[in-house]
Scaffold this motif. Structure first.
Motif, PDB file in Angstrom:
ATOM      1  N   GLN A 764       0.845  -1.197   0.000  1.00  0.00           N
ATOM      2  CA  GLN A 764       0.000   0.000   0.000  1.00  0.00           C
ATOM      3  C   GLN A 764       0.880   1.246   0.000  1.00  0.00           C
ATOM      4  OE1 GLN A 764      -2.169  -0.375   3.658  1.00  0.00           O
ATOM      5  NE2 GLN A 764      -3.676  -1.787   2.784  1.00  0.00           N
ATOM      6  N   VAL A 765       0.368   2.272  -0.652  1.00  0.00           N
ATOM      7  CA  VAL A 765       1.008   3.577  -0.522  1.00  0.00           C
ATOM      8  C   VAL A 765      -0.042   4.498   0.077  1.00  0.00           C
ATOM      9  CG1 VAL A 765       2.117   5.504  -1.715  1.00  0.00           C
ATOM     10  CG2 VAL A 765       2.517   3.152  -2.488  1.00  0.00           C
ATOM     11  N   ASN A 766       0.285   5.028   1.228  1.00  0.00           N
ATOM     12  CA  ASN A 766      -0.665   5.863   1.978  1.00  0.00           C
ATOM     13  C   ASN A 766      -2.035   5.175   2.131  1.00  0.00           C
ATOM     14  OD1 ASN A 766       1.320   7.836   2.173  1.00  0.00           O
ATOM     15  ND2 ASN A 766       0.703   8.768   0.233  1.00  0.00           N
ATOM     16  N   GLY A 767      -1.990   3.904   2.426  1.00  0.00           N
ATOM     17  CA  GLY A 767      -3.236   3.191   2.739  1.00  0.00           C
ATOM     18  C   GLY A 767      -3.945   2.604   1.539  1.00  0.00           C
ATOM     19  N   LYS A 768      -3.502   2.891   0.327  1.00  0.00           N
ATOM     20  CA  LYS A 768      -4.173   2.320  -0.845  1.00  0.00           C
ATOM     21  C   LYS A 768      -3.329   1.212  -1.458  1.00  0.00           C
ATOM     22  CE  LYS A 768      -7.274   5.744  -2.736  1.00  0.00           C
ATOM     23  NZ  LYS A 768      -6.880   7.177  -2.648  1.00  0.00           N
ATOM     24  N   VAL A 769      -3.990   0.088  -1.790  1.00  0.00           N
ATOM     25  CA  VAL A 769      -3.235  -1.017  -2.371  1.00  0.00           C
ATOM     26  C   VAL A 769      -2.795  -0.644  -3.790  1.00  0.00           C
ATOM     27  CG1 VAL A 769      -3.277  -3.443  -3.027  1.00  0.00           C
ATOM     28  CG2 VAL A 769      -4.524  -2.696  -0.992  1.00  0.00           C
ATOM     29  N   ARG A 770      -1.482  -0.734  -4.043  1.00  0.00           N
ATOM     30  CA  ARG A 770      -0.956  -0.334  -5.346  1.00  0.00           C
ATOM     31  C   ARG A 770      -0.237  -1.457  -6.070  1.00  0.00           C
ATOM     32  NH1 ARG A 770      -1.136   5.343  -5.856  1.00  0.00           N
ATOM     33  NH2 ARG A 770      -3.310   5.658  -5.258  1.00  0.00           N
ATOM     34  N   HIS A 771       0.063  -2.524  -5.313  1.00  0.00           N
ATOM     35  CA  HIS A 771       0.937  -3.535  -5.893  1.00  0.00           C
ATOM     36  C   HIS A 771       0.885  -4.800  -5.050  1.00  0.00           C
ATOM     37  CE1 HIS A 771       4.476  -5.342  -7.635  1.00  0.00           C
ATOM     38  NE2 HIS A 771       5.182  -5.222  -6.516  1.00  0.00           N
ATOM     39  N   LYS A 772       1.169  -5.928  -5.678  1.00  0.00           N
ATOM     40  CA  LYS A 772       1.286  -7.182  -4.927  1.00  0.00           C
ATOM     41  C   LYS A 772       2.729  -7.658  -5.041  1.00  0.00           C
ATOM     42  CE  LYS A 772      -3.013  -8.003  -3.705  1.00  0.00           C
ATOM     43  NZ  LYS A 772      -4.214  -8.553  -4.313  1.00  0.00           N
ATOM     44  N   ILE A 798       6.842   5.707  -5.452  1.00  0.00           N
ATOM     45  CA  ILE A 798       7.146   6.762  -4.467  1.00  0.00           C
ATOM     46  C   ILE A 798       8.103   7.819  -5.050  1.00  0.00           C
ATOM     47  CG2 ILE A 798       6.666   5.419  -2.382  1.00  0.00           C
ATOM     48  CD1 ILE A 798       9.683   4.837  -2.198  1.00  0.00           C
ATOM     49  N   GLU A 799       8.328   7.750  -6.320  1.00  0.00           N
ATOM     50  CA  GLU A 799       9.252   8.693  -6.953  1.00  0.00           C
ATOM     51  C   GLU A 799       8.813  10.133  -6.679  1.00  0.00           C
ATOM     52  OE1 GLU A 799      10.915   7.400 -10.978  1.00  0.00           O
ATOM     53  OE2 GLU A 799      10.315   9.493 -11.249  1.00  0.00           O
ATOM     54  N   GLY A 800       9.754  10.947  -6.275  1.00  0.00           N
ATOM     55  CA  GLY A 800       9.460  12.363  -6.062  1.00  0.00           C
ATOM     56  C   GLY A 800       8.845  12.661  -4.713  1.00  0.00           C
ATOM     57  N   LYS A 801       8.601  11.610  -3.930  1.00  0.00           N
ATOM     58  CA  LYS A 801       7.994  11.852  -2.625  1.00  0.00           C
ATOM     59  C   LYS A 801       9.035  11.640  -1.525  1.00  0.00           C
ATOM     60  CE  LYS A 801       3.359  10.610  -3.998  1.00  0.00           C
ATOM     61  NZ  LYS A 801       2.475   9.483  -4.222  1.00  0.00           N
ATOM     62  N   THR A 802       8.696  12.162  -0.348  1.00  0.00           N
ATOM     63  CA  THR A 802       9.593  11.939   0.786  1.00  0.00           C
ATOM     64  C   THR A 802       9.047  10.759   1.583  1.00  0.00           C
ATOM     65  OG1 THR A 802       9.718  14.326   0.881  1.00  0.00           O
ATOM     66  CG2 THR A 802      10.776  13.094   2.676  1.00  0.00           C
ATOM     67  N   LEU A 803       9.909   9.786   1.788  1.00  0.00           N
ATOM     68  CA  LEU A 803       9.498   8.604   2.536  1.00  0.00           C
ATOM     69  C   LEU A 803       9.396   8.948   4.019  1.00  0.00           C
ATOM     70  CD1 LEU A 803       8.985   5.546   2.217  1.00  0.00           C
ATOM     71  CD2 LEU A 803      11.404   5.191   2.688  1.00  0.00           C
ATOM     72  N   ARG A 804       8.198   8.698   4.603  1.00  0.00           N
ATOM     73  CA  ARG A 804       8.014   9.027   6.029  1.00  0.00           C
ATOM     74  C   ARG A 804       8.119   7.787   6.920  1.00  0.00           C
ATOM     75  NH1 ARG A 804       8.668  14.377   6.286  1.00  0.00           N
ATOM     76  NH2 ARG A 804       7.582  15.332   4.536  1.00  0.00           N
ATOM     77  N   ASN A 815       2.804  -1.143   4.245  1.00  0.00           N
ATOM     78  CA  ASN A 815       2.203   0.167   3.961  1.00  0.00           C
ATOM     79  C   ASN A 815       3.305   1.227   3.973  1.00  0.00           C
ATOM     80  OD1 ASN A 815       0.390   2.204   3.489  1.00  0.00           O
ATOM     81  ND2 ASN A 815      -0.273   2.364   5.626  1.00  0.00           N
ATOM     82  N   ILE A 816       3.364   1.947   2.882  1.00  0.00           N
ATOM     83  CA  ILE A 816       4.405   2.971   2.754  1.00  0.00           C
ATOM     84  C   ILE A 816       3.754   4.333   2.906  1.00  0.00           C
ATOM     85  CG2 ILE A 816       6.167   3.937   1.216  1.00  0.00           C
ATOM     86  CD1 ILE A 816       5.982   1.134  -0.256  1.00  0.00           C
TER      87      ILE A 816
END
Ligand code: ANZ
Ligand code: ZN
Length: 819
Positions: A764-772, A798-804, A815-816
């Motif tokens: 998940q990215v920010n709570g949404k499933v994006r990949h398996k 996550i390109e261009g974003k800051t990993l928290r 979950n990312i």
């Protein structure tokens, strides 16, 4: 391909099992034992209903499962064959009750055999046979010798329709348990068994039965109804200070007593009312009350009715005189049949005092308050004593002990225990039951028939008119000689409650051909207690309480080590159709034999076990039955397809993916079915696990390893064997085995084979499933995080974003959080 024809294979295997004595109970002393028992049926003329089928199918799964697991299994069957319906048939149709019953027993046995249940038929027990009831009489004499059987005159429950007395347990909401007629009271001298001597042990024993449903234990606890309280003596001046004792759980309210109430049946009432203004009215009231039942007298919405006797009682502590009343809401057979009236703190007394203008005196105040002007309702909560002499200011809970102790010192009362349980009334004025082996002699009194002379056989020369006691019409039976003086004597003409017959039948199965004793204690100790007992919850207080009582008496007599008969109890749910209980009166009965005709016994069993959890209600559905039939056909075809593979006995090579997966599924299924059917009574989930395994076998690729395939096919048949015994026996033979599948050891499983190599997890990215992502099943959090974060796809997300933050739940998700 050979076709699945249940109508051919089922009778065939039933015959083979019979010829081979396949389910004869083993006697090998070194093998562990398992006693699987289902409640035996009443042989009515209608044969088996679906509830029976459900009950026996479950018991059979257990019995067969335990045998395959190396146990020596006792799985017996019989018939609870005495009782009113046979006699009613005799009256209505002029048939002989014995012939009628024996014919029904035969029919039911045949139907049970057609279900393929693995009973040891050599141990069949019918309670109406002289071989059996001889020992029911023997047991009665044992009770008599031990002071546990006695005769007493008293007001008993009488069913006018059945023309017989009933035990308290057989009166439900004031009605006869069998015919629903309103029960009345009648004064008769009858035989009782002293179950009340065992009240405490019956209660305490419930704590040693963790494998009983809590619901049933609670019902028995309530039925025994132990109540700890205080007895308090009030003296009656006009009867030269004769005393009346009351039973109360609230001695703390003693100073609030403003009257006393006696049950109309209380033995002192006639003396108290003699010559008083209310005498006539009270006598009528006493007559009216005799016809009423506990429920119509004490129900919370029943109006309280009472009369003042005109006599008074003296308060034991204050010396004050309070009026004595009689009222409907006080029962003779609880406590002492007398109650101290405390309207301020008891709801029933409050209603009564309001109605008859009796004084209401508060003696317990809520903390911090000390007086009342008036009360709107009874104050039943805790508080502090007021207007209570030297006890003022005491917390009421402490006052319970303090006042009881004080009464003890003054010799006016003390601690006591009351039970709701009454002695078991066992006399029945009916023919079709076990004769009570007693003789009445004018010079010797009541004389037991010597044990060597048993059985006292039911006579045949009787008249049935539905009104009088048939045994009393047999001259040859009634007239006898006294066993003690040889003089002329009269036989007891009542028979025993049939619940005595069924209270020990599980012991007779252990040693059914013994002609000396009901059973050999040594044999009984080997098998008892019953490991698993399956039946309906409707027996919670009758049969199940009586059996516990009888077992305890036998234990005390040195005949049994255990003092509890049933280690584990399982109460099965009802069978419904279209949401209503399947019953003749509703006209929605599906006949088990018709289902067997159409689909076979295996389909019926499969449907019943699969369609609902064992303790839940089972809704009968035609499409469900068809579904079960289709599933069995699917199993059939699957096995037939792989007969050659299995016969070739290829060694499993479980390296490649599909083989590994099937191997895992197989081990998983074995584990699941083992636990669900052997321990948890979850037959439905066990079956659905097998169904998934069958799907797995169908989906298994042609080119994959044959060894594991052969093993999976073989084990599927073995696991299905307890559920559907005929088809599996046939398939097992088709697979080339010469032994019975039911004698195979139960398949085992390995925990390590259950482990998955790789698992798929959600990213998940920010709570949404994006990949398996697919990761090794054993990987820890850190390893999973680094693998997932290194995937190109994830990098892109996550390109261009800051990993928290990265949250890893192994086996499930990553979950990312990034922005
Ligand atoms: C005075 C009192 C004051 C009571 C108070 C209650 C509250 P359990 O718990 O069911 O044992 N009782 C006693 N014998 C009775 C009988 N034969 N018929 C009808 N009622 C009877 O209930 C015990 C209480 O039930 C006893 O305590 C008695 O009422 C009543 F504030 O005594 B009590
Ligand atoms: Zn005599």
């Amino acid at each position: 391909m050979k076709k699945y024809m249940p109508r051919e294979i089922e009778p065939k295997w039933q015959q083979i099992w019979k010829d081979r004595d396949a389910y004869k109970t083993g006697e090998d002393p070194d093998k562990p034992t398992f006693y699987a028992l289902e409640m035996f049926p009443y042989p009515s003329g209608e044969g088996l209903h679906m509830g029976h089928v459900r009950n026996y199918s479950m018991g059979d799964v257990l019995a067969r499962f335990k045998r395959m697991n190396g146990y020596q299994v006792l799985h017996p069957m019989g018939a609870d064959a005495f009782g009113l319906p046979a006699e009613n048939a005799a009256i209505q149709r002029g048939v002989n009750p014995r012939e009628w019953t024996l014919a029904n027993m035969g029919k039911i046995r045949e139907e049970q055999a057609r279900l393929g249940i693995s009973y040891d038929w050599d141990r069949y027990v019918g309670t109406c046979t002289p071989e059996y009831y001889r020992f029911t009489q023997w047991l009665f004499l044992l009770f008599y010798e031990r002071g546990l059987a006695y005769r007493k005159k008293g007001a008993v429950n009488w069913c006018p329709e059945c023309a017989t007395v009933l035990a308290n347990e057989q009166v439900e909401d004031g009605r006869c348990w069998r015919c629903d007629t309103e029960v009345v009271k009648k004064d008769l001298e009858q035989w009782y068994l002293k179950i009340t001597d065992y009240a405490d042990r019956l209660l305490e024993g419930l704590d040693t039965l963790p494998q009983w449903p809590e619901k049933v234990r609670a019902m028995q606890r309530n039925w025994i109804g132990k109540s700890e309280g205080t007895h308090i003596s009030f003296s009656i001046p006009e009867l030269s200070d004769e005393e009346v004792s009351v039973f109360t759980t609230r001695p703390d309210t003693l100073y609030g007593v403003s009257y006393m109430v006696l049950a109309p049946e209380h033995p002192l009432v006639p003396r108290l009312i003699k010559g008083k203004p209310n005498e006539g009215k009270i006598r009528d009231f006493m007559d009216a009350m005799r016809k009423e039942t506990e429920l119509t007298r004490t129900g919370s919405d029943v109006e309280k009715i009472g009369y003042e006797t005109g006599a008074v009682a003296r308060h034991p502590l204050t010396g004050e005189e309070v009026p004595i009343w009689v009222a409907n809401y006080v029962l003779m057979d609880y406590g002492t049949g007398a109650v101290m009236g405390v309207p301020a703190h008891d709801e029933r007394d409050f209603a009564f005092a309001k109605k008859y203008n009796l004084p209401i005196r508060p003696v317990i105040a809520p903390e911090g308050e000390s007086t009342y002007t008036s009360l709107e309702e009874a104050y039943t909560d805790d508080g502090v004593l007021v207007n209570s002499g030297k006890f003022d200011g005491l917390a009421n809970r402490e006052a319970i002990t303090a006042i009881t102790e004080h009464l003890g010192q003054e010799d006016k009362g003390g601690k006591t225990v009351s039970y709701r349980l009454r002695d078991w009334l066992i006399s029945r004025q009916r023919y079709w039951g076990c004769p009570i082996p007693m003789v009445y002699c004018d010079s010797c009194g009541i004389v037991p028939v010597p044990k060597e002379e048993l059985p006292v056989v039911l006579p045949e020369d009787v008249t049935f008119d539905g009104r009088s006691n048939p045994l009393a019409t047999s001259e040859s039976f009634v007239h006898t000689t006294c066993p003690s003086c040889g003089g002329e004597a009269r036989r007891e003409t009542d028979t025993m409650d049939t619940f005595i017959d069924s209270s020990w039948y599980y012991l007779r199965y252990i040693d059914p051909h013994n002609t000396e004793k009901p059973f050999d204690p040594e044999k009984a100790n080997r098998w008892m207690p019953v490991d698993d007992y399956i039946g309906g919850v409707e027996h919670a207080v009758l049969h199940l309480l009586y059996s516990r009582f009888v077992t305890k008496v036998l234990h005390d007599a040195g005949m049994l080590e255990t003092d509890e008969p049933f280690k584990r109890l399982f109460t099965l749910g009802m069978v419904l159709k279209d949401g209503a209980k399947m019953s003749k009166s509703k006209g929605n009965v599906v006949s088990p034999m018709e289902i067997i005709e159409r689909f076979g016994a295996d389909t019926a069993r499969m449907f019943i076990l699969f369609a609902a959890p064992a303790d839940g209600e089972l809704d009968w559905s035609e499409s469900g039955v068809e579904g079960s039939f289709r599933f069995l056909n699917r199993v059939w075809r699957m096995v037939q397809q792989h007969v050659d593979t299995v016969k070739a006995k290829p060694a499993p090579r479980i390296e490649d993916g599909a083989a590994k997966e099937l191997n895992r599924l197989l081990h998983y299924t074995v584990k699941k079915v083992t636990e669900d059917s052997g321990e948890r009574y979850q037959f439905n989930t066990a079956v659905s696990a097998i169904m998934e395994l069958v799907n797995g076998i169908y989906a298994y690729p042609e080119e994959a390893d044959r060894g594991i395939l052969a093993e999976a096919v073989e084990k599927t048949v073995q696991m299905l064997a307890p559920f559907v015994p005929h088809i599996t026996e046939e398939l097992w033979q088709d697979l080339g085995f010469t032994s019975s599948v039911h004698e195979e050891p139960w398949p085992s499983y390995e925990e390590k084979a259950l482990v998955l190599d790789e698992v798929e997890i959600a990213v998940q990215v920010n709570g949404k499933v994006r990949h398996k992502a697919v990761v090794p099943a054993q990987a820890d959090k850190a390893a999973i995080e680094s693998m997932v974060m290194n995937e190109e796809k994830v990098q892109g997300l996550i390109e261009g974003k800051t990993l928290r933050k990265v949250i890893v739940v192994p086996g499930k998700l990553v979950n990312i959080v990034a922005n």
